[in-house]
Motif scaffolding. Structure first.
Motif, PDB file in Angstrom:
ATOM      1  N   CYS A 130       0.699  -1.319  -0.053  1.00  0.00           N
ATOM      2  CA  CYS A 130       0.135  -0.019   0.042  1.00  0.00           C
ATOM      3  C   CYS A 130       0.836   1.168   0.047  1.00  0.00           C
ATOM      4  CB  CYS A 130      -0.978  -0.062   1.325  1.00  0.00           C
ATOM      5  SG  CYS A 130      -2.312  -1.197   1.041  1.00  0.00           S
ATOM      6  N   MET A 131       1.933   1.440   0.666  1.00  0.00           N
ATOM      7  CA  MET A 131       2.842   2.298   0.613  1.00  0.00           C
ATOM      8  C   MET A 131       3.446   2.623  -0.848  1.00  0.00           C
ATOM      9  SD  MET A 131       4.877   1.850   4.263  1.00  0.00           S
ATOM     10  CE  MET A 131       5.855   3.123   4.353  1.00  0.00           C
ATOM     11  N   LEU A 132       3.438   1.684  -1.709  1.00  0.00           N
ATOM     12  CA  LEU A 132       4.003   2.027  -3.017  1.00  0.00           C
ATOM     13  C   LEU A 132       3.121   3.033  -3.880  1.00  0.00           C
ATOM     14  CD1 LEU A 132       4.605  -1.789  -4.428  1.00  0.00           C
ATOM     15  CD2 LEU A 132       6.502   0.107  -3.697  1.00  0.00           C
ATOM     16  N   PHE A 133       1.863   3.159  -3.241  1.00  0.00           N
ATOM     17  CA  PHE A 133       0.878   4.028  -3.844  1.00  0.00           C
ATOM     18  C   PHE A 133       0.535   5.271  -3.007  1.00  0.00           C
ATOM     19  CE2 PHE A 133      -0.031  -0.304  -5.286  1.00  0.00           C
ATOM     20  CZ  PHE A 133       0.330  -0.357  -6.489  1.00  0.00           C
ATOM     21  N   TYR A 134       1.290   5.507  -2.158  1.00  0.00           N
ATOM     22  CA  TYR A 134       0.987   6.519  -1.116  1.00  0.00           C
ATOM     23  C   TYR A 134       1.847   7.834  -1.380  1.00  0.00           C
ATOM     24  CZ  TYR A 134       0.076   9.133   3.322  1.00  0.00           C
ATOM     25  OH  TYR A 134       0.016  10.260   4.082  1.00  0.00           O
ATOM     26  N   VAL A 135       1.384   8.639  -1.643  1.00  0.00           N
ATOM     27  CA  VAL A 135       2.104  10.125  -2.064  1.00  0.00           C
ATOM     28  C   VAL A 135       1.365  11.028  -0.950  1.00  0.00           C
ATOM     29  CG1 VAL A 135       2.705  11.943  -3.613  1.00  0.00           C
ATOM     30  CG2 VAL A 135       2.316   9.498  -4.283  1.00  0.00           C
ATOM     31  N   GLN A 136       2.243  11.813  -0.207  1.00  0.00           N
ATOM     32  CA  GLN A 136       1.827  12.739   0.846  1.00  0.00           C
ATOM     33  C   GLN A 136       2.422  14.080   0.249  1.00  0.00           C
ATOM     34  OE1 GLN A 136       3.524  12.468   4.754  1.00  0.00           O
ATOM     35  NE2 GLN A 136       2.059  14.083   5.308  1.00  0.00           N
ATOM     36  N   ARG A 137       1.012  14.867   0.068  1.00  0.00           N
ATOM     37  CA  ARG A 137       1.409  16.126  -0.695  1.00  0.00           C
ATOM     38  C   ARG A 137       1.814  17.304   0.700  1.00  0.00           C
ATOM     39  NH1 ARG A 137       0.869  14.602  -5.444  1.00  0.00           N
ATOM     40  NH2 ARG A 137      -1.198  13.902  -6.025  1.00  0.00           N
ATOM     41  N   GLY A 138       2.655  17.996   0.401  1.00  0.00           N
ATOM     42  CA  GLY A 138       3.317  18.906   1.296  1.00  0.00           C
ATOM     43  C   GLY A 138       2.446  20.162   1.385  1.00  0.00           C
ATOM     44  N   PHE A 139       2.278  21.091   2.625  1.00  0.00           N
ATOM     45  CA  PHE A 139       1.661  22.192   2.872  1.00  0.00           C
ATOM     46  C   PHE A 139       1.788  23.362   1.583  1.00  0.00           C
ATOM     47  CE2 PHE A 139       0.295  26.012   5.270  1.00  0.00           C
ATOM     48  CZ  PHE A 139      -0.895  25.854   5.579  1.00  0.00           C
ATOM     49  N   PHE A 140       3.033  23.409   1.596  1.00  0.00           N
ATOM     50  CA  PHE A 140       3.638  24.429   0.690  1.00  0.00           C
ATOM     51  C   PHE A 140       3.958  23.762  -0.875  1.00  0.00           C
ATOM     52  CE2 PHE A 140       4.848  26.015   5.023  1.00  0.00           C
ATOM     53  CZ  PHE A 140       4.282  26.950   4.926  1.00  0.00           C
ATOM     54  N   GLY A 141       3.350  22.827  -1.303  1.00  0.00           N
ATOM     55  CA  GLY A 141       3.763  22.405  -2.464  1.00  0.00           C
ATOM     56  C   GLY A 141       4.757  21.082  -2.234  1.00  0.00           C
ATOM     57  N   GLY A 142       4.845  20.552  -3.364  1.00  0.00           N
ATOM     58  CA  GLY A 142       5.701  19.173  -3.293  1.00  0.00           C
ATOM     59  C   GLY A 142       4.916  18.255  -2.890  1.00  0.00           C
ATOM     60  N   SER A 143       5.703  16.952  -2.916  1.00  0.00           N
ATOM     61  CA  SER A 143       5.212  16.042  -2.280  1.00  0.00           C
ATOM     62  C   SER A 143       6.201  14.713  -2.087  1.00  0.00           C
ATOM     63  CB  SER A 143       4.078  15.149  -3.434  1.00  0.00           C
ATOM     64  OG  SER A 143       5.050  14.871  -4.548  1.00  0.00           O
ATOM     65  N   THR A 144       5.779  13.749  -1.372  1.00  0.00           N
ATOM     66  CA  THR A 144       6.713  12.743  -0.723  1.00  0.00           C
ATOM     67  C   THR A 144       6.083  11.421  -1.273  1.00  0.00           C
ATOM     68  OG1 THR A 144       7.435  14.146   1.013  1.00  0.00           O
ATOM     69  CG2 THR A 144       8.119  11.674   1.095  1.00  0.00           C
ATOM     70  N   TRP A 145       6.948  10.750  -2.118  1.00  0.00           N
ATOM     71  CA  TRP A 145       6.460   9.248  -2.283  1.00  0.00           C
ATOM     72  C   TRP A 145       7.029   8.407  -1.173  1.00  0.00           C
ATOM     73  CZ3 TRP A 145       9.511   5.328  -5.109  1.00  0.00           C
ATOM     74  CH2 TRP A 145       8.667   4.293  -5.416  1.00  0.00           C
ATOM     75  N   PHE A 146       6.390   7.390  -0.777  1.00  0.00           N
ATOM     76  CA  PHE A 146       6.629   6.664   0.104  1.00  0.00           C
ATOM     77  C   PHE A 146       6.819   5.085  -0.183  1.00  0.00           C
ATOM     78  CE2 PHE A 146       4.962   9.749   2.950  1.00  0.00           C
ATOM     79  CZ  PHE A 146       5.843   9.805   3.935  1.00  0.00           C
ATOM     80  N   GLY A 147       7.017   5.148  -1.701  1.00  0.00           N
ATOM     81  CA  GLY A 147       7.245   3.825  -2.056  1.00  0.00           C
ATOM     82  C   GLY A 147       8.428   3.084  -1.976  1.00  0.00           C
ATOM     83  N   GLY A 148       9.659   3.859  -1.674  1.00  0.00           N
ATOM     84  CA  GLY A 148      10.802   3.286  -1.268  1.00  0.00           C
ATOM     85  C   GLY A 148      10.697   2.519  -0.094  1.00  0.00           C
ATOM     86  N   TYR A 149      10.013   3.182   0.945  1.00  0.00           N
ATOM     87  CA  TYR A 149       9.989   2.676   2.158  1.00  0.00           C
ATOM     88  C   TYR A 149       9.092   1.483   2.165  1.00  0.00           C
ATOM     89  CZ  TYR A 149      11.717   7.187   4.046  1.00  0.00           C
ATOM     90  OH  TYR A 149      12.595   8.074   4.335  1.00  0.00           O
ATOM     91  N   GLY A 150       8.034   1.289   1.252  1.00  0.00           N
ATOM     92  CA  GLY A 150       7.165   0.117   1.112  1.00  0.00           C
ATOM     93  C   GLY A 150       8.017  -0.942   0.624  1.00  0.00           C
ATOM     94  N   ILE A 151       8.905  -0.717  -0.365  1.00  0.00           N
ATOM     95  CA  ILE A 151       9.723  -2.035  -0.766  1.00  0.00           C
ATOM     96  C   ILE A 151      10.657  -2.337   0.325  1.00  0.00           C
ATOM     97  CG2 ILE A 151      11.561  -2.379  -2.327  1.00  0.00           C
ATOM     98  CD1 ILE A 151      10.292  -0.317  -4.450  1.00  0.00           C
TER      99      ILE A 151
END
Length: 181
Positions: free
Chosen positions: A73-94
């Motif tokens: 599930c973490m492969l598909f999780y992207v957290q949007r930042g408050f000031f723009g930008g995003s963080t992909w958690f796929g690496g942690y998922g793998i």
């Protein structure tokens, strides 16, 4: 009914059931007369087997499947930042899918090693004769009155092999390693 009456009734019923279990189920001499369910209760209450093994096995399977599913599930999780930008958690998922099951397996194996140690010690303890039982057997023998001194008794071979610890057959040979006593 009152909030006080039900717990009191439950406590009294529990007390009666406990006394009945100690009279009719738990004593070793009652086991032979019990049905299949009674023998199951007898073995459970006398800790003839460990329930925690099956519980830990189920928890191990659950935890392993959960950690792999969470990593997926973490492969598909992207957290949007408050000031723009995003963080992909796929690496942690793998990483979680790869190393999570290994960590869980190691933790459960350490726990199971402890349980297997307890089982083995219990089995060894059951094979050895307790010193208290030896004293009781000696006390039960009636003393001979005015009897002649007994002839020297031949020394019996050891009931267990000194090499491997297995029970020795009547011929004086160990069935495991073939050692003659």
């Amino acid at each position: 009914m009152s909030a006080v009456v039900l717990p009191v009734i439950a406590f009294l019923l529990t007390l009666v059931a406990t006394v009945l279990a100690f009279i009719f189920i738990i004593p070793e001499k009652k086991r032979a007369r019990l049905n299949k369910f009674g023998k199951f209760l007898h073995d459970t209450f006398n800790f003839k087997y460990l329930v925690i093994e099956k519980i830990l096995q189920a928890l191990y399977v659950f935890a392993t499947i959960f950690i792999v599913a969470l990593g997926f599930c973490m492969l598909f999780y992207v957290q949007r930042g408050f000031f723009g930008g995003s963080t992909w958690f796929g690496g942690y998922g793998i990483l979680l899918m790869l190393f999570g099951p290994i960590g869980i397996r190691l933790a459960y194996e350490f726990i199971m090693m402890f349980l297997i140690l307890i089982k083995n010690v219990t089995q060894i303890n059951n094979k050895l004769e307790c010193p208290d039982e030896t004293k009781k057997k000696k006390e039960k023998k009636p003393a001979a009155v005015n009897a002649a001194p007994a002839a020297p008794v031949e020394q019996q071979p050891a009931p267990f092999c000194p090499t491997c610890g297995a029970k020795v057959e009547s011929g004086g040979f160990c069935p495991n390693c073939g050692t003659k006593l």
